[in-house]
Design a protein around this motif. Structure first.
Motif, short mmCIF file in Angstrom:
data_model
loop_
_atom_site.label_atom_id
_atom_site.label_comp_id
_atom_site.label_asym_id
_atom_site.label_seq_id
_atom_site.Cartn_x
_atom_site.Cartn_y
_atom_site.Cartn_z
N VAL A 1 0.84 -1.20 0.00
CA VAL A 1 0.00 0.00 0.00
C VAL A 1 0.87 1.25 0.00
CG1 VAL A 1 -1.68 1.35 1.30
CG2 VAL A 1 -1.95 -1.11 1.15
N LEU A 2 1.88 1.29 0.86
CA LEU A 2 2.78 2.45 0.91
C LEU A 2 3.44 2.68 -0.45
CD1 LEU A 2 4.54 1.87 4.35
CD2 LEU A 2 2.88 3.67 3.81
N SER A 3 3.87 1.60 -1.08
CA SER A 3 4.53 1.71 -2.38
C SER A 3 3.57 2.21 -3.45
CB SER A 3 5.11 0.35 -2.77
OG SER A 3 5.78 0.40 -4.00
N GLU A 4 2.36 1.66 -3.49
CA GLU A 4 1.38 2.09 -4.48
C GLU A 4 0.94 3.54 -4.27
OE1 GLU A 4 -0.91 -1.95 -5.96
OE2 GLU A 4 -1.88 -0.72 -4.43
N CYS A 5 0.91 3.96 -3.02
CA CYS A 5 0.41 5.31 -2.70
C CYS A 5 1.55 6.29 -2.43
CB CYS A 5 -0.51 5.24 -1.48
SG CYS A 5 -1.98 4.22 -1.72
N GLU A 6 2.76 5.94 -2.79
CA GLU A 6 3.94 6.73 -2.47
C GLU A 6 3.79 8.20 -2.89
OE1 GLU A 6 8.75 6.00 -2.88
OE2 GLU A 6 7.47 5.64 -4.62
N LYS A 7 3.20 8.44 -4.05
CA LYS A 7 3.08 9.82 -4.55
C LYS A 7 2.08 10.65 -3.75
CE LYS A 7 4.52 8.80 -9.28
NZ LYS A 7 4.15 8.81 -10.72
N GLN A 8 1.17 10.00 -3.03
CA GLN A 8 0.21 10.72 -2.19
C GLN A 8 0.82 11.18 -0.88
OE1 GLN A 8 -3.13 7.42 -3.04
NE2 GLN A 8 -3.81 9.01 -1.64
N ILE A 9 1.90 10.53 -0.47
CA ILE A 9 2.48 10.79 0.84
C ILE A 9 3.55 11.86 0.71
CG2 ILE A 9 3.58 9.74 2.84
CD1 ILE A 9 2.58 7.01 1.79
N ARG A 10 3.58 12.78 1.67
CA ARG A 10 4.53 13.88 1.66
C ARG A 10 5.48 13.79 2.85
NH1 ARG A 10 3.15 13.79 -2.66
NH2 ARG A 10 1.94 15.29 -3.91
N ARG A 11 6.68 14.31 2.64
CA ARG A 11 7.66 14.38 3.73
C ARG A 11 7.02 15.09 4.93
NH1 ARG A 11 13.13 14.75 5.29
NH2 ARG A 11 13.58 16.63 6.50
N GLY A 12 7.17 14.48 6.09
CA GLY A 12 6.63 15.04 7.32
C GLY A 12 5.25 14.53 7.69
N ASP A 13 4.59 13.78 6.79
CA ASP A 13 3.28 13.21 7.12
C ASP A 13 3.40 12.24 8.28
OD1 ASP A 13 1.99 14.61 5.13
OD2 ASP A 13 1.65 12.89 3.82
N ASN A 14 2.53 12.38 9.26
CA ASN A 14 2.44 11.40 10.34
C ASN A 14 1.59 10.23 9.86
OD1 ASN A 14 3.91 12.80 12.37
ND2 ASN A 14 2.13 14.09 12.77
N ILE A 15 2.14 9.02 9.97
CA ILE A 15 1.47 7.82 9.47
C ILE A 15 1.38 6.78 10.58
CG2 ILE A 15 1.57 5.93 7.79
CD1 ILE A 15 3.16 7.77 5.96
N ILE A 16 0.19 6.24 10.77
CA ILE A 16 -0.01 5.09 11.66
C ILE A 16 -0.15 3.85 10.79
CG2 ILE A 16 -1.74 3.92 13.08
CD1 ILE A 16 -0.22 5.67 14.82
N MET A 17 0.64 2.82 11.09
CA MET A 17 0.53 1.52 10.43
C MET A 17 0.17 0.49 11.50
SD MET A 17 3.90 1.77 7.95
CE MET A 17 5.02 1.77 9.35
N THR A 18 -0.82 -0.33 11.24
CA THR A 18 -1.26 -1.27 12.26
C THR A 18 -1.64 -2.61 11.65
OG1 THR A 18 -2.75 -1.54 14.17
CG2 THR A 18 -3.66 -0.42 12.23
N ALA A 19 -1.27 -3.69 12.34
CA ALA A 19 -1.46 -5.03 11.77
C ALA A 19 -1.78 -6.04 12.87
CB ALA A 19 -0.21 -5.47 11.01
N PHE A 20 -2.27 -7.20 12.41
CA PHE A 20 -2.68 -8.27 13.31
C PHE A 20 -2.56 -9.58 12.54
CE2 PHE A 20 -5.73 -11.05 15.38
CZ PHE A 20 -5.57 -10.75 16.72
N GLY A 21 -2.09 -10.64 13.18
CA GLY A 21 -1.93 -11.89 12.44
C GLY A 21 -1.86 -13.11 13.35
N ALA A 22 -1.59 -14.25 12.74
CA ALA A 22 -1.51 -15.51 13.47
C ALA A 22 -0.44 -15.40 14.56
CB ALA A 22 -1.18 -16.65 12.52
N GLY A 23 -0.73 -16.05 15.67
CA GLY A 23 0.26 -16.06 16.75
C GLY A 23 -0.27 -15.84 18.16
N LEU A 24 -1.17 -14.97 18.43
CA LEU A 24 -1.69 -13.92 17.56
C LEU A 24 -0.78 -12.70 17.70
CD1 LEU A 24 -5.52 -14.20 18.31
CD2 LEU A 24 -4.35 -15.07 16.29
N THR A 25 -0.11 -12.32 16.63
CA THR A 25 0.78 -11.18 16.66
C THR A 25 0.01 -9.89 16.40
OG1 THR A 25 1.24 -11.35 14.28
CG2 THR A 25 2.70 -12.56 15.76
N TYR A 26 0.56 -8.81 16.90
CA TYR A 26 0.01 -7.50 16.56
C TYR A 26 1.14 -6.47 16.58
CZ TYR A 26 -0.11 -6.84 21.68
OH TYR A 26 0.21 -6.77 23.01
N GLY A 27 0.96 -5.40 15.83
CA GLY A 27 1.95 -4.36 15.80
C GLY A 27 1.39 -3.06 15.26
#
Length: 337
Positions: free
Chosen positions: A298-324
């Motif tokens: 997603v970050l790669s596809e949307c790279e042109k939309q993102i500007r230097r200094g933008d605050n970005i939250i990335m969040t994930a969940f998966g087997a394990g159950l892992t989260y980050g």
């Protein structure tokens, strides 16, 4: 006085296989429909690496080539390659080492795999962050390479529509300014969840046999209701916790990039954060769930939309159950091609 080093994403690339599996294709395999799949998970199609002789390393190799095409660099300057994958080419050698060899990264560069399921990119970012900010390494390639189609059950209507294949490559370097990774929270819900998201056979606890193959134990098994509930609550709570402990409000966040598992999960996370959906970066419709590759793609596809200094939250969940969940301040403007 020596300035504190901060790890920053300085380049990114991705790769999606050319072959596409549509919802209509899946409807010919199991009892489902395009409308049923789209309504429940928001997926219209997914990319598939069909060649059974090609492993996940192909996805990582092509993602690095895309990164270099978009952000020209000398790969001989890379001093570590780490690879998040649930579908390694082999038990050993590591997929990271194969990717390095195929892309011309020199001998002597340490390469290894790790696995944190769909949270792998966030876990990998934390690993790279520690190594970069300690001063031990300066240019780390974090690769995610996921051939999820190899464990998708062609007769299971509940899981077959969910997963696609894809790879991403992210360059992480030190910076002395206030850009880069601000905070990361990772963890596991270990107790009582082992069987909620699992591939039961193929590991040392239950090696492959005629019995395991005949009973379909090499395909993914998922308790969808439990995973949905845990994903929504955990991704929402950890995102809010990271914002709070860094003194930020939701209005100071430019973008939220959730793991692309299910559009309803992402909508519920947005609702918990009281954010409109147009503040989320989403590509699940044409990619499906690419596991640990989903956020960097997603970050790669949307790279042109993102500007230097933008605050970005990335969040994930998966087997394990892992989260980050990670908070970063984007470190660059996309160069003109």
């Amino acid at each position: 006085m020596t300035k504190h080093l901060r790890a920053a994403i300085t380049a990114i690339g991705h790769y999606l296989p050319k072959d596409i599996l549509t919802n209509d294709d899946i409807a010919k395999m199991v009892d489902t429909s395009d409308e049923w799949i789209t309504t429940r998970v928001g997926i219209h199609q997914r990319h598939i690496l069909r060649d059974r002789t090609e492993g996940a390393s192909v996805l990582g190799v092509e993602a690095i080539r895309d990164l270099v095409r978009r952000h020209p660099m000398d790969l001989s300057t890379i001093d570590m390659v780490i690879c998040s994958t649930n579908s390694p080419d082999y038990i050993f050698p590591s997929t990271a080492s194969i990717i390095a060899a195929e892309t011309g990264i020199p001998d002597g560069v340490p390469c290894y795999d790790f696995q944190a399921a769909c949270s792998g990119f966030i876990f990998g970012l934390q690993i790279a962050r520690g190594l970069v900010e300690s001063g031990l390494y300066r240019k780390i390639l974090l690769v995610t390479a996921e051939k999820n189609s190899y464990f998708a059950n062609p007769s299971d209507r509940s899981t077959l529509p969910l997963f696609g294949d894809g790879g991403a490559a992210t360059l992480i370097e030190p910076t002395e300014d206030d850009m880069g990774v601000i905070d990361i929270l990772i963890g596991n819900k270990n107790i009582g969840h082992r069987d909620d998201l699992i591939i039961p056979a193929g590991g040392s606890a239950r090696p492959a046999s005629h019995e395991t193959i005949d009973s379909g134990e090499h395909f993914i098994k998922m308790n969808g209701r439990v995973i949905f509930k845990c994903a929504v609550s955990t991704m929402g709570e950890t995102s809010q916790e990271v914002l709070t402990r860094n003194g930020l409000t939701k209005d100071q966040v430019a973008w939220v990039v959730p793991h692309q598992a299910n559009l309803r999960i992402m909508s519920a996370v947005a609702e918990r954060l009281e954010l409109p959906m147009d503040r989320l970066l989403v590509n699940i419709g044409h990619c499906g769930n690419t596991s640990s590759s989903s956020i960097p793609i997603v970050l790669s596809e949307c790279e042109k939309q993102i500007r230097r200094g933008d605050n970005i939250i990335m969040t994930a969940f998966g087997a394990g159950l892992t989260y980050g969940t990670a908070l970063l301040k984007w470190a660059y403007d996309t160069p003109e091609e």
